[in-house]
Design an enzyme around this catalytic site. Structure first.
Site, mmCIF file in Angstrom:
data_model
loop_
_atom_site.group_PDB
_atom_site.id
_atom_site.type_symbol
_atom_site.label_atom_id
_atom_site.label_comp_id
_atom_site.label_asym_id
_atom_site.label_seq_id
_atom_site.Cartn_x
_atom_site.Cartn_y
_atom_site.Cartn_z
ATOM 1 N N SER A 1 44.935 46.176 41.141
ATOM 2 C CA SER A 1 44.726 45.429 39.854
ATOM 3 C C SER A 1 45.557 44.043 39.721
ATOM 4 O O SER A 1 46.480 43.833 40.301
ATOM 5 C CB SER A 1 45.452 46.546 38.697
ATOM 6 O OG SER A 1 45.587 45.756 37.621
ATOM 7 N N TYR B 1 40.720 40.205 36.706
ATOM 8 C CA TYR B 1 40.554 39.828 35.350
ATOM 9 C C TYR B 1 40.317 38.477 35.155
ATOM 10 O O TYR B 1 41.453 37.761 35.446
ATOM 11 C CB TYR B 1 41.571 40.506 34.504
ATOM 12 C CG TYR B 1 41.763 41.995 34.051
ATOM 13 C CD1 TYR B 1 40.557 42.429 33.535
ATOM 14 C CD2 TYR B 1 42.738 42.696 34.253
ATOM 15 C CE1 TYR B 1 40.053 43.838 32.989
ATOM 16 C CE2 TYR B 1 42.567 44.070 34.015
ATOM 17 C CZ TYR B 1 41.329 44.478 33.448
ATOM 18 O OH TYR B 1 41.258 45.924 32.724
ATOM 19 N N THR C 1 36.116 43.035 36.758
ATOM 20 C CA THR C 1 35.977 43.926 35.645
ATOM 21 C C THR C 1 35.217 43.307 34.447
ATOM 22 O O THR C 1 35.615 42.228 33.974
ATOM 23 C CB THR C 1 37.218 44.694 35.342
ATOM 24 O OG1 THR C 1 37.928 45.158 36.413
ATOM 25 C CG2 THR C 1 37.246 45.353 34.089
ATOM 26 N N LYS D 1 32.572 45.948 37.843
ATOM 27 C CA LYS D 1 33.025 47.225 37.429
ATOM 28 C C LYS D 1 33.076 47.255 35.805
ATOM 29 O O LYS D 1 33.209 46.327 35.269
ATOM 30 C CB LYS D 1 34.461 47.362 37.807
ATOM 31 C CG LYS D 1 35.149 48.465 37.262
ATOM 32 C CD LYS D 1 36.547 48.731 38.074
ATOM 33 C CE LYS D 1 37.217 50.016 37.675
ATOM 34 N NZ LYS D 1 37.906 49.659 36.428
ATOM 35 N N HIS E 1 35.865 52.620 32.377
ATOM 36 C CA HIS E 1 37.255 52.258 32.225
ATOM 37 C C HIS E 1 38.133 53.564 31.890
ATOM 38 O O HIS E 1 38.970 53.522 31.400
ATOM 39 C CB HIS E 1 37.657 51.047 31.295
ATOM 40 C CG HIS E 1 38.500 50.228 31.578
ATOM 41 N ND1 HIS E 1 38.383 48.772 31.963
ATOM 42 C CD2 HIS E 1 39.876 50.212 31.607
ATOM 43 C CE1 HIS E 1 39.566 48.325 32.340
ATOM 44 N NE2 HIS E 1 40.499 49.107 32.333
ATOM 45 N N GLY F 1 35.620 57.776 36.660
ATOM 46 C CA GLY F 1 35.852 58.180 35.149
ATOM 47 C C GLY F 1 35.754 59.582 35.103
ATOM 48 O O GLY F 1 34.715 60.454 35.398
HETATM 49 C C1 FMN Z 1 46.689 53.300 33.223
HETATM 50 C C2 FMN Z 1 45.343 52.746 33.637
HETATM 51 C C3 FMN Z 1 45.390 51.283 33.791
HETATM 52 C C4 FMN Z 1 44.281 50.861 34.210
HETATM 53 N N1 FMN Z 1 44.290 49.393 34.868
HETATM 54 C C5 FMN Z 1 43.086 48.723 35.136
HETATM 55 C C6 FMN Z 1 42.807 47.649 35.556
HETATM 56 O O1 FMN Z 1 44.043 46.916 35.560
HETATM 57 N N2 FMN Z 1 41.792 47.124 36.027
HETATM 58 C C7 FMN Z 1 40.521 47.699 35.723
HETATM 59 O O2 FMN Z 1 39.399 47.274 36.279
HETATM 60 N N3 FMN Z 1 40.767 49.021 35.544
HETATM 61 C C8 FMN Z 1 41.693 49.629 35.067
HETATM 62 N N4 FMN Z 1 41.710 50.910 34.695
HETATM 63 C C9 FMN Z 1 40.538 51.798 34.837
HETATM 64 C C10 FMN Z 1 40.422 52.434 36.198
HETATM 65 O O3 FMN Z 1 39.982 51.384 37.074
HETATM 66 C C11 FMN Z 1 39.314 53.292 36.446
HETATM 67 O O4 FMN Z 1 38.114 52.913 35.668
HETATM 68 C C12 FMN Z 1 39.625 54.604 35.345
HETATM 69 O O5 FMN Z 1 40.793 54.951 35.482
HETATM 70 C C13 FMN Z 1 38.807 55.744 35.820
HETATM 71 O O6 FMN Z 1 38.879 56.805 35.116
HETATM 72 P P1 FMN Z 1 39.997 58.032 35.621
HETATM 73 O O7 FMN Z 1 41.392 57.733 35.192
HETATM 74 O O8 FMN Z 1 39.571 59.306 34.684
HETATM 75 O O9 FMN Z 1 39.884 58.519 37.137
HETATM 76 C C14 FMN Z 1 43.216 51.532 34.468
HETATM 77 C C15 FMN Z 1 43.036 52.835 33.910
HETATM 78 C C16 FMN Z 1 44.240 53.541 33.753
HETATM 79 C C17 FMN Z 1 44.288 54.935 33.253
HETATM 80 C C1 COI Z 2 46.521 45.271 30.745
HETATM 81 C C2 COI Z 2 45.290 46.248 30.784
HETATM 82 C C3 COI Z 2 43.868 45.390 30.542
HETATM 83 C C4 COI Z 2 45.033 46.922 31.999
HETATM 84 C C5 COI Z 2 43.995 48.152 32.068
HETATM 85 O O1 COI Z 2 42.759 47.664 32.331
HETATM 86 C C6 COI Z 2 44.036 49.307 31.207
HETATM 87 O O2 COI Z 2 45.472 49.572 30.851
HETATM 88 O O3 COI Z 2 43.277 49.852 31.204
#
Ligand code: FMN
Ligand code: COI
Length: 369
Positions: free
Chosen positions: A119, A142, A168, A236, A260, A292
């Site tokens: 990330s 991002y 993203t 994404k 997401h 997801g």
């Molecule tokens: C705590 C957390 C932080 C995330 N941060 C980002 C991120 O920085 N960038 C991004 O593109 N997606 C982020 N995501 C989304 C994940 O890349 C992903 O799409 C998602 O977690 C998939 O679902 P799952 O948690 O059910 O496997 C984040 C998800 C979570 C749970």
């Molecule tokens: C800083 C946030 C945008 C990171 C993220 O993608 C999330 O927490 O789902």
């Protein structure tokens, strides 16, 4: 299972319960507001919930009497050789889950031969993450309000060996998570800005604003990033076939079907439902990944049978990290891979090439308008 992802079905590592145990342990270990930040979904969490349950609306149509004495998971993603199609999704601020943060995750990815997506919002400078593990990795971008800041970060990712960028597209603004309203987690600057610190003037008052997602970016950002980096760019957050085609036409090298993890637009369509439409529209032009709610080998199998090139997992990695650092992440990845080999064998599939859409059928609760 062997780290190269090939060989006999290893029923001894089939410990899917590890995933639930990790989450329980994370809930007990982490401050409540940190746990809630990781766990939460947007709005009423309808999409968060359906992200998981939608996979269960598919049923498997197994083949019989196939040689499944060994099941092979290795695959190639935009030139990166990986031991399995289970990829670590980019998740922010892993230093809040474990002191070793993204370094531990990178070592776990290397130990299991898995692809890591890192990330923009990592708690660890990207060079340190790259140095921690030898696995191939992609850098999630991002596009920030300060475009130069974005470019500096991308240049560093290229120098540190990123193999692709993941732009993203679903986060012009961060989704509102009711679960954390009131106790909204205050991400300290040493987590929020760590990757960017070296580019920001000390004391710059608008540092956080400069680093926010730029809500004005368009499809042109794809070619901008591809030209600046010389790397393939995946988008994404795609949930529609026409949008996937628009991204590819604008220069994307692949798409990730994702909402997401239910954290952005509540009531967005579950990835499991969007996936076939996107795969059909992309028609083999580029890899289609999906994430997801992937929590089992069966979820992986359904996604791959529907045409995904690979699946990404987010929270299972975070919970593994919180519960046991590097070893916890390895355990989570191994459990998913072992479970996938087992259900592939029972489906009559000895390799990923044997997974096709004839192996699944949809139950009827989701129907197009
Ligand atoms: C705590 C957390 C932080 C995330 N941060 C980002 C991120 O920085 N960038 C991004 O593109 N997606 C982020 N995501 C989304 C994940 O890349 C992903 O799409 C998602 O977690 C998939 O679902 P799952 O948690 O059910 O496997 C984040 C998800 C979570 C749970
Ligand atoms: C800083 C946030 C945008 C990171 C993220 O993608 C999330 O927490 O789902």
């Amino acid at each position: 299972m062997p780290t190269d992802g090939r060989g006999p079905v290893d029923r001894t590592s089939m410990t899917l319960t590890a995933l639930a145990e990790h989450e329980d342990k994370a809930a007990a270990l982490l401050p409540a507001e940190v746990y809630d930040y990781f766990a939460a979904g947007a709005g009423a969490e309808t999409t968060l919930h359906e992200s998981r349950t939608a996979w269960e609306h598919y049923r498997v149509r197994p083949r019989v009497l196939r040689d499944v004495g060994r099941v092979d998971l290795p695959t190639s993603l935009l030139g990166a050789e990986v031991s399995s199609p289970v990829v670590l999704a980019p998740t922010a601020f892993q230093g809040l889950a474990h002191a070793e943060g993204e370094r531990a995750t990178a070592r776990a990815a290397a130990a299991t031969g898995s692809l890591l997506a890192l990330s923009t919002r990592s708690s660890t400078p990207l060079e340190e993450v790259a140095a921690a593990g030898s696995a191939p990795w992609w850098f999630q971008v991002y596009a920030m309000r300060d475009r130069d800041l974005t470019l500096r970060l991308v240049e560093r990712a290229v120098s540190a060996g990123a193999r692709a960028l993941v732009l993203t597209g679903d986060t012009p603004y961060v989704g509102i998570k009711r679960r954390v309203t009131g106790t909204r987690i205050a991400i300290p600057d040493d987590h929020f800005l760590v990757n960017l610190q070296q580019h920001l003037d000390p004391g710059r008052a608008d540092a956080r604003r400069a680093a926010e997602q730029d809500p004005t970016i368009t499809l042109e950002a794809i070619s901008w990033l591809a030209e600046a980096s010389g790397l393939p760019v995946l988008v994404k957050g795609v949930l529609r076939g026409d949008e996937a085609v628009a991204c590819l036409d604008a220069g994307a090298a692949g798409v990730v079907v994702s909402n997401h993890g239910g954290r952005q637009l509540d009531r967005a369509v579950p990835s499991a439902i969007a996936l076939p439409e996107v795969v059909d529209a992309v028609a083999g032009r580029a890899p289609v990944l999906v994430d997801g709610g992937i929590r089992s080998g069966l979820d992986c199998l359904v996604a791959l049978a529907l045409g995904a090139s690979a699946v990404m997992v987010g929270r299972p990695v975070v919970w593994g990290l919180a519960a046991g650092g590097e070893a916890g992440v390895v355990e989570a990845l191994e459990a998913l891979r072992a479970d996938l080999t087992h259900v592939m064998a029972l489906t009559g599939a000895a390799s990923l090439a044997d997974l096709d859409r004839s192996l699944v059928t949809a139950t009827s609760i989701w129907s197009p308008l």
